[in-house]
Design a protein around this motif. Structure first.
Motif, short mmCIF file in Angstrom:
data_model
loop_
_atom_site.label_atom_id
_atom_site.label_comp_id
_atom_site.label_asym_id
_atom_site.label_seq_id
_atom_site.Cartn_x
_atom_site.Cartn_y
_atom_site.Cartn_z
N ASP A 112 49.00 32.91 52.18
CA ASP A 112 48.49 33.86 51.20
C ASP A 112 47.55 34.87 51.83
O ASP A 112 47.53 36.02 51.45
N ASP A 113 46.79 34.44 52.81
CA ASP A 113 45.82 35.35 53.40
C ASP A 113 46.34 36.06 54.63
O ASP A 113 45.75 36.99 55.10
N ARG A 137 43.70 45.82 48.45
CA ARG A 137 42.58 44.91 48.71
C ARG A 137 41.28 45.50 48.20
O ARG A 137 40.43 44.82 47.66
N ARG A 138 41.12 46.78 48.44
CA ARG A 138 39.89 47.45 48.07
C ARG A 138 39.77 47.63 46.56
O ARG A 138 38.72 47.39 45.98
N GLY A 184 42.09 46.53 44.04
CA GLY A 184 42.80 45.66 43.09
C GLY A 184 43.97 46.42 42.49
O GLY A 184 44.61 47.23 43.17
N GLY A 232 47.81 43.56 41.70
CA GLY A 232 46.69 43.36 42.60
C GLY A 232 46.91 42.20 43.55
O GLY A 232 46.05 41.86 44.36
N ARG A 233 48.06 41.57 43.44
CA ARG A 233 48.39 40.48 44.35
C ARG A 233 49.91 40.37 44.47
O ARG A 233 50.63 40.82 43.58
#
Lengths: 537, 199
Positions: A79-80, A211-212, A214, A317-318
């Motif tokens: 995920d990261d 990332r910044r 969303g 956002g993901r």
């Protein structure tokens, strides 16, 4: 207190930064910022120009030792690690190596300010590092311009075949000339490490943007989506499949906000090199298509699936598919439909959800035929968003009924039992047996009936809605299960719970459990609004 | 450029006053980590980097009262950058030859070093100087905020973690994070601008 969130107030933003707002006022501003992209961007500019934000990240982040950071990046969960590729976080310290890639391949430069020389290029500084190698900022003194030099990591450059492959793919990519594809100036596979030279673009990747900030607004999603689709179209028309479309490979040029695809075909070149060595897939598979995840041959429609995941990521956002392990992730890409976009972000219009769903069709034939078709459609949508009263939505938006449902249908029976199992786990505070007597009935009958009535042509209808609802619970509940072995645990629980249901079904005649439509959604709605709650149009 | 009335005389001027211990403390707080980091970036081991720091500081203290900030020779930082680089090279050479000690003539030559006019070899110095300013300012700004406010800034803007994750971790709304990080950023910027004026 009455809060007028629609209130844009530049002066209030200024006072916020001068520390002149009370806590209560700050809460009002915070609420407003969630809905107002332009105030958010105003506030950030008021606080400091973009160069300050960039510097804060690159300079302060460097507190971390590079080696440590590299380790953290490469060993973190899937995920990261989506950025464990070319464009990654700014890097820091040691000149002699970037990540675990030593810079000893550089020749000495005539200028002491430079790190060294690579071919004809003076290397100024490293820009980023990742799974495939390092990216360096260079200067082309002959043409008097800055360039970005991508150097393939040594372990990819071992065999002659791999190097030739790299050079061939890069040359093919270099032939694509399009405003939305990052150009390749030159390719050199003759030296110790093969490298590519590209224009140096001031800006950030879409991954950094998400990332910044969303979730991005619908207009921005469409604008970037259109440009990416046009870039893809140009490449596809030359027979080139990207194979690694993901937010990290979409560059957003500063100020002009132009989106550009990068790394065409390189995924393939690198895959081959790494697969032959280790059998492991290079980079993150988060944005792969099902056919890629199965290791099958891919065509241009694989890129369309990945672009669907990119659109989803911008809206949500993901990324759409997440799992603790690579294998788990691949299985989700192959088998599971992501949680409907309109549930993850209630601001996302349902027609956009329908478009993303079509791109996410598990079977390539069910997606759009071409990137051009998608780009045309998105352009029509953008025209509508900009002038909703004058321009109607394009007719060609996929209707929910026309959505490919095979994968959902295939798993209906399974999903129905799974929903009981997992929702039961999720509401463990309630006595399970009591809850089951309420919910097993509609599940056993027809989930569709218990969902609110459709209110828009784009709200999920018929049995499909039941399955979407069911999956949303599955999806949400699974996020709550941190354990990596959740799948096997769930299998066990399902079989146990199925037995319970059978027992209860025997004890409780179905028609004796009266359920009013309003109440029955509760179990399904535990974790969020139902799909129809978020109808925007 | 805005000028603020409470701007103190430049650190450089204050350093010329041997009584001004505070000036030296401030100088060391900013420059010591900077010089050490530069040395490490140029490949010096920890012990050697410490040695280099000492040599540079000796050079600075020995020449500071001869330094005329108004002279158009170039900036103090440019000069500092050059002697740091040269002393580093010296140190590396000494390592290579297994000899130690600084010749007086060499020391004198260093003192007469001019800042590099093109600014080529100051690029790295400037980068590290800027980093040091940010770090220094960050240390001070952090104390002025609630921990959660600071972390909202740090995790989203510095570590660039996904916003959704940070919301969850800090139990803050998206809006609260937008507010928090901009407040911190504004203060950080102001602090750095003030530092730039002073030193």
């Amino acid at each position: 207190m009455v809060v007028r969130v629609s209130d844009c107030n530049p002066d209030r933003l200024k006072r916020l930064l001068d520390e002149q707002l009370s806590d209560a006022e700050q809460v009002v501003v915070a609420e407003h910022l969630e809905d107002c992209d332009s105030c958010r961007s105003d506030l950030e500019s008021l606080a400091a120009g973009h160069e300050w934000w960039d510097e804060a990240s690159s300079l302060l982040n460097a507190d971390l030792d590079t080696a440590e950071k590299w380790h953290a990046e490469t060993s973190s969960s899937v995920d990261d690690s989506e950025d464990a590729d070319f464009i990654v976080s700014p890097l820091s310290t040691v000149e002699s190596s970037v990540g675990n890639v030593p810079l000893d391949f550089l020749e000495p430069s005539d200028s002491p300010a430079m790190l060294g020389k690579l071919g004809d290029y003076d290397i100024i500084e490293p820009i980023g590092c990742g799974g495939m190698g390092v990216v360096l900022k260079g200067y082309d003194s002959k043409l008097n311009r800055f360039v970005a030099v991508k150097v393939l990591a040594p372990h990819y450059a071992t065999s002659t075949a791999a190097r030739k492959r790299f050079a061939r793919e890069a040359k093919a990519a270099a032939a694509v000339v399009h405003p939305h594809v990052l150009a390749i100036h030159s390719v050199d596979a003759t030296g110790r490490l093969p490298f590519l030279v590209m224009p140096f673009v001031d800006g950030e990747s879409l991954q950094e943007r998400v990332r910044r900030n969303g979730q991005l607004g619908t207009k921005e999603v469409l604008r970037i989506g259109i440009q990416a689709a046009r870039g893809l179209q140009a490449a596809h028309e030359q027979g080139l499949v990207h194979r690694d479309i993901k937010p990290g490979n979409i560059l957003l040029e500063r100020d002009v906000e132009r989106a550009m695809l990068t790394d065409f075909g390189l995924a393939r070149a690198v895959d081959d090199a790494s697969m032959t060595r280790s059998g492991v897939i290079a980079g993150t598979p988060q944005f792969m298509s099902p056919e890629q995840a199965r290791g099958e041959a891919v065509d241009h429609r694989s890129d369309l699936f990945s672009l669907g995941s990119v659109l989803y990521t911008m809206c949500a956002g993901r990324p759409p598919f997440r799992a603790e392990t690579t294998m788990g992730l691949l299985r989700r890409i192959i088998d599971v439909d992501p949680r409907p976009l309109s549930e993850v972000n209630s601001d996302s219009p349902l027609w956009l959800t329908a478009i993303v769903d079509k791109l996410h069709a598990k079977i390539a034939d069910d997606r759009f035929d071409s990137a051009g078709e998608l780009a045309d459609l998105l352009e029509g949508c953008l025209a509508h968003v900009q002038q909703p009263t004058i321009t109607p939505l394009p007719d060609s938006i996929p209707q929910p009924a026309a959505l490919p449902m095979q994968s959902r249908k295939r798993t209906t029976a399974f999903a129905a039992s799974l929903v009981v199992a997992i929702a039961a786990l999720a509401v463990a505070a309630q006595p399970i047996t009591e809850w089951l007597t309420q919910s097993s009935t509609p599940v056993a009958n027809d989930l569709g009936e218990i969902l609110p009535e459709a209110t828009s042509p784009y709200s999920p209808q018929d049995s499909a809605s039941a399955e979407m609802g069911a999956e949303s619970v599955v999806e949400t509940a699974s996020h709550q299960t941190a354990d990596t072995s959740w799948e096997s645990d769930i299998d066990q629980d399902i079989s146990l719970l199925s037995q319970d249901i059978d027992l209860l079904d025997e004890e409780t005649p179905l028609n004796e459990v009266g359920i009013a439509p309003g109440q029955t959604e509760t179990p399904l709605d535990q974790d969020g609004p139902s799909p129809t709650d978020s109808v925007q149009e | 450029m805005q000028t603020s009335p409470e701007t103190r005389p430049s650190l450089l001027l204050r350093l010329r006053n041997p009584q001004d211990e505070r000036a030296w403390r401030e100088f060391l707080e900013i420059y010591e980590p900077l010089i050490e980091r530069l040395a490490r970036r140029r490949g010096l081991q920890h012990a050697d980097a410490r040695e280099l720091v000492q040599e540079v500081l000796v050079a600075v203290s020995g020449t500071i009262d001869r330094w005329d900030p108004d002279e158009a020779k170039g900036s103090f930082r440019g000069w500092l950058s050059t002697i740091t680089r040269n002393l580093t090279i010296n140190l590396l050479k000494r390592e290579g030859r297994q000899t130690r000690g600084t010749g007086d003539s060499e020391f004198a030559r260093l003192m007469n070093e001019q800042p590099d006019p093109v600014g080529e070899n100051t690029a790295l110095f400037d980068l590290e100087y800027r980093r040091r300013l940010f770090q220094f300012a960050a240390e001070h700004v952090r104390e002025q905020f609630e921990e959660a406010t600071w972390l909202a800034f740090w995790k989203t803007s510095v570590e660039q973690r996904p916003l959704v994750d940070v919301c969850e971790e800090l139990r803050m709304s998206r809006g609260a994070i937008y507010v928090a990080r901009s407040r911190v950023m504004a203060k950080l910027r102001k602090q750095i601008e003030k530092l730039e004026e002073e030193i």
